[in-house]
Design a protein around this motif. Sequence first.
Motif, mmCIF file in Angstrom:
data_model
loop_
_atom_site.group_PDB
_atom_site.id
_atom_site.type_symbol
_atom_site.label_atom_id
_atom_site.label_comp_id
_atom_site.label_asym_id
_atom_site.label_seq_id
_atom_site.Cartn_x
_atom_site.Cartn_y
_atom_site.Cartn_z
ATOM 1 N N THR A 1 31.337 56.903 -18.803
ATOM 2 C CA THR A 1 31.586 57.961 -17.819
ATOM 3 C C THR A 1 31.017 59.253 -18.411
ATOM 4 O O THR A 1 30.515 59.253 -19.543
ATOM 5 N N SER A 2 31.171 60.344 -17.664
ATOM 6 C CA SER A 2 30.688 61.631 -18.183
ATOM 7 C C SER A 2 31.491 62.052 -19.412
ATOM 8 O O SER A 2 31.076 62.933 -20.157
ATOM 9 N N ALA A 3 32.664 61.425 -19.621
ATOM 10 C CA ALA A 3 33.531 61.801 -20.746
ATOM 11 C C ALA A 3 33.129 61.137 -22.054
ATOM 12 O O ALA A 3 33.625 61.505 -23.112
ATOM 13 N N LEU B 1 29.266 73.091 -17.964
ATOM 14 C CA LEU B 1 28.448 72.343 -17.000
ATOM 15 C C LEU B 1 28.703 70.847 -17.121
ATOM 16 O O LEU B 1 29.006 70.338 -18.206
ATOM 17 N N HIS B 2 28.555 70.150 -15.991
ATOM 18 C CA HIS B 2 28.709 68.687 -15.956
ATOM 19 C C HIS B 2 27.372 68.053 -16.360
ATOM 20 O O HIS B 2 26.304 68.577 -15.980
ATOM 21 N N PRO B 3 27.409 66.924 -17.108
ATOM 22 C CA PRO B 3 26.135 66.339 -17.574
ATOM 23 C C PRO B 3 25.236 65.767 -16.470
ATOM 24 O O PRO B 3 24.112 65.364 -16.768
ATOM 25 N N GLU B 4 25.690 65.755 -15.209
ATOM 26 C CA GLU B 4 24.805 65.329 -14.119
ATOM 27 C C GLU B 4 23.858 66.456 -13.675
ATOM 28 O O GLU B 4 23.012 66.262 -12.808
ATOM 29 N N CYS B 5 24.014 67.655 -14.263
ATOM 30 C CA CYS B 5 23.109 68.781 -13.917
ATOM 31 C C CYS B 5 21.735 68.535 -14.543
ATOM 32 O O CYS B 5 21.617 67.833 -15.550
ATOM 33 N N ALA C 1 44.002 60.529 -7.181
ATOM 34 C CA ALA C 1 42.984 61.387 -6.559
ATOM 35 C C ALA C 1 42.005 61.893 -7.618
ATOM 36 O O ALA C 1 42.407 62.306 -8.711
ATOM 37 N N HIS C 2 40.728 61.874 -7.270
ATOM 38 C CA HIS C 2 39.727 62.452 -8.160
ATOM 39 C C HIS C 2 39.804 63.978 -8.050
ATOM 40 O O HIS C 2 40.262 64.522 -7.037
ATOM 41 N N ASN C 3 39.312 64.642 -9.117
ATOM 42 C CA ASN C 3 39.339 66.113 -9.169
ATOM 43 C C ASN C 3 38.606 66.786 -8.005
ATOM 44 O O ASN C 3 38.842 67.959 -7.735
ATOM 45 N N TYR C 4 37.682 66.092 -7.338
ATOM 46 C CA TYR C 4 36.925 66.721 -6.245
ATOM 47 C C TYR C 4 37.618 66.563 -4.884
ATOM 48 O O TYR C 4 37.080 66.992 -3.864
ATOM 49 N N GLN C 5 38.773 65.912 -4.870
ATOM 50 C CA GLN C 5 39.455 65.697 -3.588
ATOM 51 C C GLN C 5 40.006 67.002 -3.026
ATOM 52 O O GLN C 5 40.275 67.957 -3.772
ATOM 53 N N GLY D 1 42.604 63.165 -11.663
ATOM 54 C CA GLY D 1 41.841 63.152 -12.907
ATOM 55 C C GLY D 1 40.368 62.879 -12.716
ATOM 56 O O GLY D 1 39.850 62.891 -11.591
ATOM 57 N N ASP D 2 39.698 62.617 -13.836
ATOM 58 C CA ASP D 2 38.271 62.262 -13.784
ATOM 59 C C ASP D 2 38.146 60.737 -13.757
ATOM 60 O O ASP D 2 39.150 60.009 -13.798
ATOM 61 N N SER D 3 36.918 60.242 -13.696
ATOM 62 C CA SER D 3 36.704 58.795 -13.543
ATOM 63 C C SER D 3 37.340 58.008 -14.688
ATOM 64 O O SER D 3 37.917 56.950 -14.473
ATOM 65 N N PHE D 4 37.228 58.536 -15.908
ATOM 66 C CA PHE D 4 37.766 57.818 -17.062
ATOM 67 C C PHE D 4 39.291 57.717 -16.976
ATOM 68 O O PHE D 4 39.866 56.636 -17.059
ATOM 69 N N SER E 1 32.896 66.509 -18.874
ATOM 70 C CA SER E 1 33.343 65.824 -17.652
ATOM 71 C C SER E 1 34.308 66.767 -16.925
ATOM 72 O O SER E 1 34.698 67.815 -17.475
ATOM 73 N N THR E 2 34.738 66.365 -15.739
ATOM 74 C CA THR E 2 35.641 67.273 -15.001
ATOM 75 C C THR E 2 36.975 67.439 -15.739
ATOM 76 O O THR E 2 37.464 68.562 -15.886
ATOM 77 N N ALA E 3 37.544 66.330 -16.239
ATOM 78 C CA ALA E 3 38.814 66.459 -16.985
ATOM 79 C C ALA E 3 38.568 67.191 -18.305
ATOM 80 O O ALA E 3 39.435 67.933 -18.783
#
Length: 302
Positions: free
Chosen positions: A127-129, A195-199, A22-26, A38-41, A212-214
């Motif tokens: 990834t964001s990581a 903050l997440h780098p997609e901001c 499951a991704h962290n946003y689930q 976890g995160d995508s990575f 990243s989220t993780a």
Amino acid sequence: MNTDLKSKILALKKEKNAVIFAHNYQRAEVQEVADFVGDSFNLAQRGIETDADIIVFCGVSFMAETAKILTPKKKVLLPSLGAVCPMAAMIDVTRVLELKKAHPNAAVVCYVNTTADVKALCDICCTSANAVKIVNSLPQDEVIMVPDKNLADYVQIHTKKRIIPAEGFCYVHSKIFPLAVESAKSAHPQAEVLLHPECPPETLKLADKVLSTAGMLNHVLKSDRREFIIGTEEGMLEVLTSHAPDKVFYGVGGQCIQQKKVNLERVYECLRDEKNEITVDPQVAAGALKAITKMLKAGRND
Ligand code: 13P
Ligand code: SF4
């Protein structure tokens, strides 16, 4: 009802030698039945490590596709076929070919939030990581980054290379404006801003850390600070609170509707009927695998 569904899912997992990622946003109910969150990575890496026969991937389609590419012999199931990341749909093969033609000496880095056919055209994934680390590891002086413009702008600040961005954005993170962070900061002056780098770039200027989220979770667990302003999808607040119940989190992000399409009922039906199987054309998968494997080898930078 939920307790009943949960125990049915747990029994099915055993019976079928399946794992749930499951991704962290689930949703919290989905995270509760997951073997790994976890995160995508980290989710991509865990796919390779598991010896399960079935992976039920609770996230959006590009994540399940990545797991299938990395472990083609496993059955990868996506509980909701409608869970598609809109940002990943903002770049296609035609646009990548146009960018490559316009910048023939540039390397092409694609965010993991892309479809497999786009990945197959790129030199390496990120990834964001690890976006900054990946870009700085390349020999080329020019780098095309697709699809997220905000991630590309963030990387540009941390590299001497010339970044050529595409036009994509995340509709959740791009709405985290400076005003929301500034208001949270004035209400909670002790809080650290993650903050997440997609901001957007003007919002990222207000960050104490861009993660990243993780990366956010790892940072919070190590930090001796007690309060944090969290600029990412709101589901992350539950992850942080459950791992660090003594700390306080103030969210400034909205909800990703696509991630929330997965629920316990859908996870149960998907595993019971082994439906919504992810397939990737073998030729496309071979190209995408190269880009993903190079990225995993490079590791994380948060
Ligand atoms: P992470 O890899 O940081 O979890 O981000 C994935 C994503 O979709 C962010 O919106
Ligand atoms: Fe895609 Fe944004 Fe949702 Fe992440 S939060 S899955 S980038 S739409």
